[in-house]
Enzyme design. Structure first.
Site, mmCIF file in Angstrom:
data_model
loop_
_atom_site.group_PDB
_atom_site.id
_atom_site.type_symbol
_atom_site.label_atom_id
_atom_site.label_comp_id
_atom_site.label_asym_id
_atom_site.label_seq_id
_atom_site.Cartn_x
_atom_site.Cartn_y
_atom_site.Cartn_z
ATOM 1 N N ASN A 150 0.882 -1.161 0.000
ATOM 2 C CA ASN A 150 0.000 0.000 0.000
ATOM 3 C C ASN A 150 0.923 1.216 0.000
ATOM 4 O OD1 ASN A 150 -1.749 2.044 0.499
ATOM 5 N ND2 ASN A 150 -2.612 1.191 2.385
ATOM 6 N N ARG B 203 -2.314 -2.102 -3.694
ATOM 7 C CA ARG B 203 -3.502 -1.266 -3.557
ATOM 8 C C ARG B 203 -3.377 -0.125 -4.569
ATOM 9 N NH1 ARG B 203 -5.277 2.389 1.663
ATOM 10 N NH2 ARG B 203 -7.124 3.265 0.681
ATOM 11 N N GLU C 146 -7.467 -3.938 5.292
ATOM 12 C CA GLU C 146 -7.406 -3.736 3.841
ATOM 13 C C GLU C 146 -6.364 -4.643 3.196
ATOM 14 O OE1 GLU C 146 -7.093 0.451 4.681
ATOM 15 O OE2 GLU C 146 -8.428 0.856 3.003
#
Ligand code: ADP
Length: 592
Positions: free
Chosen positions: A7, A81, A376
């Site tokens: 991420n 991501r 996430e």
């Protein structure tokens, strides 16, 4: 499968290693600056301190060394991501050159985030050239939002260049909705969930039957809730006003709305912990900011309950949602009108260890209130594994049949419409074994109009189901939802009119496109029950269309055939029957 998840942002890199839904390692390089950055690693033990990496590229280059030192070998895939997938990426995508170019082309929609994400993608491809790399998009979960939620009422030329609402935090909202359904013990497909992701960025999402139907962020992650440094909702008229009053330029205003607004503008600190501490010692600005923050969130909860015709659960996540009992309480106060009552003791005493998702509503509250950590990276790892496990289907041709509007009636409905003891007359068999069309017809009526001579299909069912096209639903004046057959809870009411009486009943739907098939044909095509598959149909007028995400329904005696409705048939240039070809890989349908 062992998966490395990235991420990457312009000021930080978070990464993790996951295997079979378990997190083996989590790390971050944070606050890049000239002299280096802060780092934190966590697996069986935790370690943090200062690292020499001054930017994202240097941090990524350091990751293989970190993993080697921690004994984390054997990676099989890398997940990334990606902030913005535009309208094209409705699902995770394998990162080949074409996908990277497509993500790069979306930079105008996410000028800060997509370029940083792509730095990570490019470097990771260089570092692990033999591993598949998969993009998971923050926007993808919300691409199911209907046009009424995504459209800004602005000129066509503006909308043509891509001005529309997208929504972000999709991976988080999707994860917490699944986690909440698991905790409640009901399929996600039966629930209406409002999730509040309250971190540095913050957004609300309405998830109806597992599908995002609205979310508070819009074209950019600026719209909606009050955030750490972002304003949330502001009248667009502010741009002209500020230009005239203060001489500010558009970039100056935009920059301030992103970086110097929200809690930071109201209190001097973007961090809710500071704001709460200041409020507790009497700082009036901090108190007002907390009130404003909670009020905005509560307003969205009410709006989304209205959008879904009620709510079964409210889920809190993100740093503030997970940790601030007082903010959860403020947001929930005043929601008693929709049957939501918080238990203040449970709210104050939660423990989220081990991905727990405690319920904190009071006994008798109609709406559950759940708190859970967002995961996430775990969700990205799951999506990477699912994407790589997709099975190719055979490009086989199947017949496509067009279903006109029709009803399936219950025994009670037959009696109400045709009189006590009446039996429908079987006029002709249908291709699906055991199904028939009746000789009788009925009318259906809504506030705007009436549809005559509507076919009745047998056999009788436990609940009446009225299947119309989207165009029919406008003629009736009732907004019918797209549903799989038999999924009738919460569907709108409509009036059925027969020769002997009338009946007001729920069950009005636009039937989701689907493929009937039997186990032998399914095996031949490489399909399984509940798969979602894309089908290309060639129309007689040469137009044709690809129907995305057709639900596969396997039953022993079924005749293999795809069913679409008249609107879909008209759009594809089909009358009567046609042939479709299975395209691309199947997607296993998400389950509760
Ligand atoms: P990000 O969106 O960057 O992932 P987080 O989800 O970590 O951010 O959320 C950060 C926010 O959570 C900050 O405003 C922080 O103050 C707030 N927060 C964290 N712990 C608490 C707490 N105990 N009480 C109130 N707010 C908290």
């Amino acid at each position: 499968m062992r998966i490395l998840v990235f991420n990457a942002g312009s000021s930080s890199l978070k990464f993790g290693i996951f295997e079979n839904d378990k997190q083996l390692f989590k790390g971050s390089f944070d606050r890049f600056r000239d002299g280096g950055c802060d780092y934190a690693f966590h697996d069986t033990d935790s370690e943090k301190g200062h690292a020499p990496h001054a930017d994202l590229a240097a941090a990524i280059a350091a990751v293989p060394g970190v993993l080697r030192r921690r004994g984390l070998a054997g990676l099989q895939a890398v997940g990334h991501r990606i902030a913005h997938g535009g309208q094209g990426f409705a699902a995770p995508a394998l990162l080949d050159d074409a996908a990277i170019a497509a993500i790069e082309a979306l930079t105008p929609l996410a000028p800060l985030h997509n370029p940083a994400n792509l730095v990570a993608v490019r470097l990771a491809r260089g570092l692990w050239p033999d591993l598949p790399q998969v993009a998971v998009f923050d926007t993808a979960f919300h691409l199911t939002n209907p046009g009424r939620a995504t459209t800004y009422a602005v000129p066509t030329s503006w909308r043509q260049v891509g001005l529309r609402r997208f929504g972000f935090h999709g991976t988080s909202h999707k994860y917490v909705a699944h986690r909440a359904a698991e905790e409640i013990g009901q399929p996600l497909a039966d629930l209406r969930i409002i999730s509040l992701h309250l971190g540095n960025g913050a957004s609300a999402c309405a998830i109806q039957r597992g599908i995002s139907i609205d979310s508070s962020m819009g074209l950019t992650p600026l719209e909606g809730l009050v955030m750490g440094t972002r304003s949330g909702d502001v009248d667009p008229g502010a741009f002209g006003f500020l230009h005239r009053q203060l001489g500010l330029t558009i970039p100056q205003i935009e920059n301030t709305l992103y970086n110097d607004s929200g809690l930071k503008a109201l209190t001097g600190s973007a961090d809710m912990r500071d704001v709460e501490d200041r409020a507790a010692v009497g700082n009036a600005d901090a108190q007002a900011a907390i009130n404003l923050y909670a009020y905005r969130a509560r307003k969205y909860v009410g709006a989304y309950a209205a959008a879904m015709g009620g709510a079964d659960a409210l889920v809190f996540t993100g740093g503030i949602g997970e940790n601030s009992a007082s903010m959860r309480r403020r947001i929930c106060d005043g929601l008693g009108f929709m049957g939501l009552e918080l238990d203040h003791d449970l709210n104050a005493g939660i423990n989220l260890k081990g991905r727990a998702a405690p319920q904190i509503q009071s006994y008798g509250s109609r709406v559950r209130v759940i708190v859970t950590e967002t995961a996430e990276q775990l969700m990205i790892a799951r999506e990477v594994a699912q994407t790589l496990a997709r099975r190719p289907v055979k490009p086989i041709h199947i017949p496509v049949a067009v279903s006109g509007r029709h009803v399936h009636l219950s025994a009670q409905a037959v009696e109400a419409l045709f009189g006590p003891g009446y039996h429908l007359t079987q006029a002709a068999p249908l291709r699906q074994p055991g199904n028939w069309v009746a000789a009788e017809r009925i009318a259906i009526e809504g506030p705007k109009g009436r549809l005559e001579h509507v076919a009745i299909l047998g056999p009788l069912r436990p609940r009446s189901q009225i299947e119309v096209s989207r165009t029919d639903s406008f003629a009736l004046g009732i907004d019918a939802p797209v549903r799989d057959s038999g999924q009738l809870d919460g569907t709108p009411r409509v009036r059925l009119i027969g020769p002997a009486g009338q009946l007001d009943t729920d069950g009005l739907i636009v039937a989701a496109r689907h493929i009937h098939t039997n186990p032998q044909d399914a095996a031949r095509m490489g399909l399984e029950d509940a798969d979602l598959v894309d089908v290309e149909v060639l129309g007689r007028d040469g137009r044709g269309l690809t129907f995305a995400r057709c639900l596969v329904r396997v039953s022993p005696a079924a005749f293999t055939e795809m069913h679409i409705d008249t609107d879909e048939a008209n759009a594809a240039g089909i009358s009567g029957t046609a042939e479709g070809e299975l395209l691309r890989d199947v997607e296993a349908r998400p389950t509760g």
